[in-house]
Motif scaffolding. Sequence first.
Motif, PDB file in Angstrom:
ATOM      1  N   UNK A  61       0.803  -1.224   0.000  1.00 15.11           N
ATOM      2  CA  UNK A  61       0.000   0.000   0.000  1.00 15.11           C
ATOM      3  C   UNK A  61       0.832   1.269   0.000  1.00 15.11           C
ATOM      4  N   UNK A  62       2.137   1.138   0.166  1.00 14.96           N
ATOM      5  CA  UNK A  62       2.954   2.338   0.288  1.00 14.96           C
ATOM      6  C   UNK A  62       2.862   3.216  -0.954  1.00 14.96           C
ATOM      7  N   UNK A  63       2.635   2.594  -2.111  1.00 17.29           N
ATOM      8  CA  UNK A  63       2.644   3.376  -3.339  1.00 17.29           C
ATOM      9  C   UNK A  63       1.247   3.686  -3.862  1.00 17.29           C
ATOM     10  N   UNK A  64       0.247   3.541  -2.985  1.00 15.52           N
ATOM     11  CA  UNK A  64      -1.134   3.733  -3.418  1.00 15.52           C
ATOM     12  C   UNK A  64      -1.312   5.074  -4.136  1.00 15.52           C
ATOM     13  N   UNK A  65      -0.797   6.140  -3.523  1.00 15.43           N
ATOM     14  CA  UNK A  65      -0.957   7.462  -4.122  1.00 15.43           C
ATOM     15  C   UNK A  65      -0.220   7.565  -5.441  1.00 15.43           C
ATOM     16  N   UNK A  66       0.973   7.001  -5.452  1.00 15.51           N
ATOM     17  CA  UNK A  66       1.758   7.061  -6.674  1.00 15.51           C
ATOM     18  C   UNK A  66       0.996   6.388  -7.805  1.00 15.51           C
ATOM     19  N   UNK A  67       0.320   5.294  -7.471  1.00 13.82           N
ATOM     20  CA  UNK A  67      -0.421   4.567  -8.502  1.00 13.82           C
ATOM     21  C   UNK A  67      -1.566   5.416  -9.038  1.00 13.82           C
ATOM     22  N   UNK A  68      -2.321   6.030  -8.108  1.00 12.17           N
ATOM     23  CA  UNK A  68      -3.468   6.779  -8.609  1.00 12.17           C
ATOM     24  C   UNK A  68      -3.020   7.984  -9.420  1.00 12.17           C
ATOM     25  N   UNK A  69      -1.900   8.578  -9.039  1.00  5.99           N
ATOM     26  CA  UNK A  69      -1.457   9.738  -9.816  1.00  5.99           C
ATOM     27  C   UNK A  69      -0.857   9.301 -11.140  1.00  5.99           C
ATOM     28  N   UNK A  70      -0.235   8.127 -11.149  1.00  8.83           N
ATOM     29  CA  UNK A  70       0.270   7.609 -12.419  1.00  8.83           C
ATOM     30  C   UNK A  70      -0.889   7.394 -13.395  1.00  8.83           C
ATOM     31  N   UNK A  71      -2.015   6.917 -12.856  1.00 10.14           N
ATOM     32  CA  UNK A  71      -3.195   6.752 -13.709  1.00 10.14           C
ATOM     33  C   UNK A  71      -3.609   8.104 -14.278  1.00 10.14           C
ATOM     34  N   UNK A  72      -3.587   9.103 -13.403  1.00  6.66           N
ATOM     35  CA  UNK A  72      -3.954  10.451 -13.838  1.00  6.66           C
ATOM     36  C   UNK A  72      -3.034  10.928 -14.964  1.00  6.66           C
ATOM     37  N   UNK A  73      -1.716  10.732 -14.755  1.00  6.11           N
ATOM     38  CA  UNK A  73      -0.767  11.200 -15.771  1.00  6.11           C
ATOM     39  C   UNK A  73      -1.024  10.492 -17.094  1.00  6.11           C
ATOM     40  N   UNK A  74      -1.200   9.178 -17.009  1.00  6.38           N
ATOM     41  CA  UNK A  74      -1.451   8.413 -18.227  1.00  6.38           C
ATOM     42  C   UNK A  74      -2.678   8.979 -18.933  1.00  6.38           C
ATOM     43  N   UNK A  75      -3.688   9.289 -18.123  1.00  5.10           N
ATOM     44  CA  UNK A  75      -4.926   9.843 -18.661  1.00  5.10           C
ATOM     45  C   UNK A  75      -4.656  11.164 -19.383  1.00  5.10           C
ATOM     46  N   UNK A  76      -3.879  12.023 -18.722  1.00  6.75           N
ATOM     47  CA  UNK A  76      -3.588  13.331 -19.303  1.00  6.75           C
ATOM     48  C   UNK A  76      -2.862  13.184 -20.633  1.00  6.75           C
ATOM     49  N   UNK A  77      -1.942  12.187 -20.670  1.00  5.61           N
ATOM     50  CA  UNK A  77      -1.157  12.036 -21.885  1.00  5.61           C
ATOM     51  C   UNK A  77      -1.986  11.453 -23.023  1.00  5.61           C
TER      52      UNK A  77
END
Lengths: 296, 381, 360, 240
Positions: free
Chosen positions: A262-278
């Motif tokens: 769970x340590x990277x939970x936030x990183x994962x959700x923001x990575x999804x966001x970035x992918x979405x933006x791109x």
Amino acid sequence: MFFELFFQYLVAGLTYGTIYAIVGIGFNIIYNTTGIINFAQGEFVMLGGMTAVTLYGFLPLPLAVIGAVLITMVMGGLIEMVFIRWLVKPTVLRMIIITIGISILIREGALLVWGEGVRSLPYFTGNEISALSLGGVRLSPQVLWSIGVCMVIVLFLNLFFKHTMLGREMRACAANRDAAALCGIPTKNMITLSFVLSAGIGALAGCVVSPITYTQYSIGSGLAIKGFTVAILGGLGNSMAAVAAGFILGILESFSIWVLPTAYKDAISIAILLAMLFIRPSGLFGNKEAMRLKDF
Amino acid sequence: MKILRLFAAAIIIALSAAPVLAAPAIKVGAILAVTGPASFLGAPEAKTLEMLVEEINAKGGINGSKIELVIKDSGASPEKAISFAKQLIEEEKVFAIIGPSTTGETMAIKNIAEEGKTLLLSCAAAEVIVNPVAKYVFKTPQMDKHAVIRIFQQMKKMGITKIGVLSSNTGFGKAGKEQIEKLAPEHAIQILVNEVYDKAATDLTAEVTKVKAAKVQAIVNWSIEPAQAIVIKNVRQTGMTVPIFQSHGFGNIGYVKAAGAAAEGAIFPAGRLLVAEVLSDKNPQKAVLLAYKKSYEEKYKEDVSTFGGHAYDAMKILEQALKAAGAGADKEKVRTTIENMKGLVGTAGIFNFSPADHNGLDLNAFEMLTVKDGKFTVLEK
Amino acid sequence: MRTSRFIPILALLGAVVLVQLLTLAGGKAFFLTQLTMSAYYTLIVIGLCLLMGFAGQISLGHAGFFAIGGYTSAVLTTLDLAAYKENPLVAMLAKAGVLTARQDLYGGSLLSVHPWAACVVAVLLAFVIAWAIGIPVLKLKGHYLAMATLGFGTIIYSIVLGTQRFGAADGISSVPPFPLLFGVSVSGDSSLRVLNYYFAWLLVTVAMVLLLNLISSRVGRALRSIHGAEDAAGAMGVDTARFKLSTFMLSAVLAAVAGVFLTHYNGGIGPSEASIMKSVRYVAIVAVGGMGSLWGTLIMSVVLNFLSLRGYFGSFDDAVFGGILIVIMLFAPDGIIGADLRRLVGKIANYKQQNSNKSQ
Amino acid sequence: MLRIRNLDAGYGNLNVLRRVSIHVKPGEIVTIIGANGAGKTTLLKTITGLLKAQAGEVLFNGQDIGAMPTERIVSGGCSLVPEGRQVFPAMPVSENLLLGAYVQFKRGNKHEVERDLDRVYALFPVLKQREHQLAGTLSGGEQQMLAMGRALMARPKLIMLDEPSMGLAPLMVKEIFNIIVRLRAEGNTVLLVEQNARSALKIANRGYVLETGRIILEGEAEDLLANRDVQRAYLGRDAE
């Protein structure tokens, strides 16, 4: 056991999802009327929660919540009038920086007023350990409250924007500010109103989720990032989509915990966001048509 | 050229405007995270120090010298702690530094204190601060490993062998998690789930569900943020009835209030500050604890927390050492005095320092507590 | 034209020497510690100034690049490979001088990466990441760009905070000194303070020369046109995407270099260096210095960082930067130092234009 | 009704209008013709307050409206149908029209809005057919009608039209111009800005020629139509 677990994670996801969704809706309201992403949106949530806790000291719970929402609405209006109303055609960059500054000031102000302590409202119904059991899946009644409030907000916004004159005026202002002014609509008041409205929604969210998440002077920015993610995932400006995106993100996060640390939970959700933006900046539910016919 | 001269004059004026030392006071620096992510540590620490120094000076100071306290708010940033440590040591020429509040900051300035031959009385918990021992570095909070051992001993009594561990991604959570992992095998404890969550987490149902699925006999949670109250609620909401063990970070009645009914029955090791009233009168710590608690709560109108106690202990140790070393003692002499100090009663326990032990607390510093009717109480053996 | 560009540089060098002499004369040599740290932060900020002021691209994630530089160097130089001495690859690297044996403070011996090698790796890493991130991110505009860079910063922060190898919340301490020449090294050792001060400011000066040359070159004019109107610049045949990307990468590399050296100077790094608030601070400094005014940014960076590092703002540190952001953006969006100068330039340009119109 | 004296206006440092003076009398159609970029749209934007004048005065019914915000100018009875229609695309036709009646709602003439709506539908029957359709899905001509209808809902004393024929099919242009004539017949005053100079001058009473921000010629519409300079510069194109 598998299904029980599956649904338990689902419930956890819904809990995260509603919180994100309500914050996301607040972003959308201001974005729609002004084209501004208000980086201080998370602070409205914090202000609502903190004010309600303070009022709860000498008022019954429902009044404390209503009072907090009203006070935060006034704050939202004041902020707009002091910092934003009189700017002549500010650039996006300037607005981003100003709202970031506002967010920092509100946060530090809250630290001065309330200190660093953690507070919360009592559970609206039941208490900290009560849970509804649905065939082995358990959920806290407060989760239902927040889902309910989220739904009520969405419903209210839909009615307000689609079927009241004031709502239409705000939408007109959002769609084309010059054209709205040419209809005689006082556009600046509409912008103030949008701040008042989203401050109110943020504050209400802050009250409802406070028993679940607690409130502290610094919770705003974390919530804002999530709300922001959701608003963009759904497609900026679309509140219904923000709710859907909120649930999707919440559930994704929840299930990611099932399989990942769970340590990277936030990183994962923001990575999804970035992918979405791109890949698809118009958002999951946005399409070119919708971007053109910008709507709520 | 004229501009240059003006510029030079301005700088010289600015530089000479620094305060001039008037009375032969003893300067004590403090680097505390009064604001920022660790403010729940730094804020009560700063308040405690201000209160104590006021008290000491009201009584005429130590050996006739007043204490001059310089508090620097680091906001839990190591780079600021470094800048402040250098400032305090080189410019303010402080006698000792109390703090920093967090392990990261303490480790960042450990060498600076050592190089500057200035006493550092850290209020942070991790063992690395005093192991390996640095000549000038001490710490007042209890050892994480002692907390973990006390928990494991309690588990043994209760027949628990399979546990789930949750911790936050902070220095505190990290240090506890490491000790749990290290000590579990020797206590025949099996860790079935071991999860780290974000310190700003707002709901932990999913993490808790993972623990639930593993069918553990008990849960250990290690954090100092609001998350520890959220965990405990989510555990009960998902219908788990296993015992919940918390770290000594749970020693803040605010979290018990926040967790409400869910906090009932939580077991955790802590210093005795929280249960000062219910201690037996024979307990040597009782008087000290009650005195601190009373004056803090009267002055600041808020509940005392164990973190403030760490600063209290640091100041008391320094005060004692200064007194014992006599007026005009240098830093080295005071340092040796602390190193040989025995039986000093503090809020965290009874300190017995030695050249090899710069913490001076043992397993007995902790008492196993539990929550009953929304209040801390000593766990019945 | 060229000489006029050198005068401010000489003035900067003069000021650097003057300040050192004054602190020496005033017995306040310890001010140099904070001035040195400020110099490293200034490196990031002038890079960001180029990006924001000249390419018109906001970045709310620049602390991320600083952290990439600092953490890479910290991890590599504190890594202990002594246990793998027999490994042929390790042995080869040791022989090539990439690895170096040293002693830690408590007498233990370590075999870790040489700071120079670590620095190269750190800067390369920042370069590659900036490239990989820059290509998609810089296609975005306005809020999307702000959000994407903020997201990047948040990801770096949560990786730093969530990873054991990076020391999680405690960060990494006991980073060794960075050897330069003749036994001089970048470290917090007080006997090396003056030399470190000069080294840091030399770096800033070199960066300034680089950036000033860049903005008065053809590329620079192109950059300014991007800030003005991107579409117009594109129509004029300026490859805006390429210029934006190279500016982004340049500013990222400057941040990483700052990260590397400040980490060695401090002897450690913590997650606070990667936090979003840090990125916001850098933006605040660029804003107050004047977007697109390298000199204004440099001056404000020194002033604000110095005051902040000395703790003058006390518990209001963050609030001060928040307040600065608002006040500047409300009343002087061109910055307080840059504004007058640029208004003047604008007036002259206008006057010239009017004259040429009249003559038509 | 509208009197503009020595108006300077523009964007930032850029001066677009230089000492422009025009006037419009009640009941007439006045047209301003000029090439692309002559400053026609800037002029209308300045009158309605979307742009602030740099110098000069704008009097509407004797009142100085130069410093007023747009919505107050519109409330005062001076409406603009903007260039490129600018309808609210995501709202149905009926809501667009209702928003146009904002001024009427504010004046408290709520019950008259219904009647105005019928009047607009009578003027543009096609809008009645499309009542519930989203404005964004209408054709260009229909959108132009909607924009005009929306402006009429405010019961303006002066209605200003910015390039109403732009991008429309010839047949539709004809219809729009017919409607403008009808508006005058119903007692409205119209200020018409057009690139399509011939059609505009044909229906107008008077006209002004705007070139690079200055009024270079003014007079009765038929005089302008007959003017050789005007013919060469503005009518040549469609003098087939």
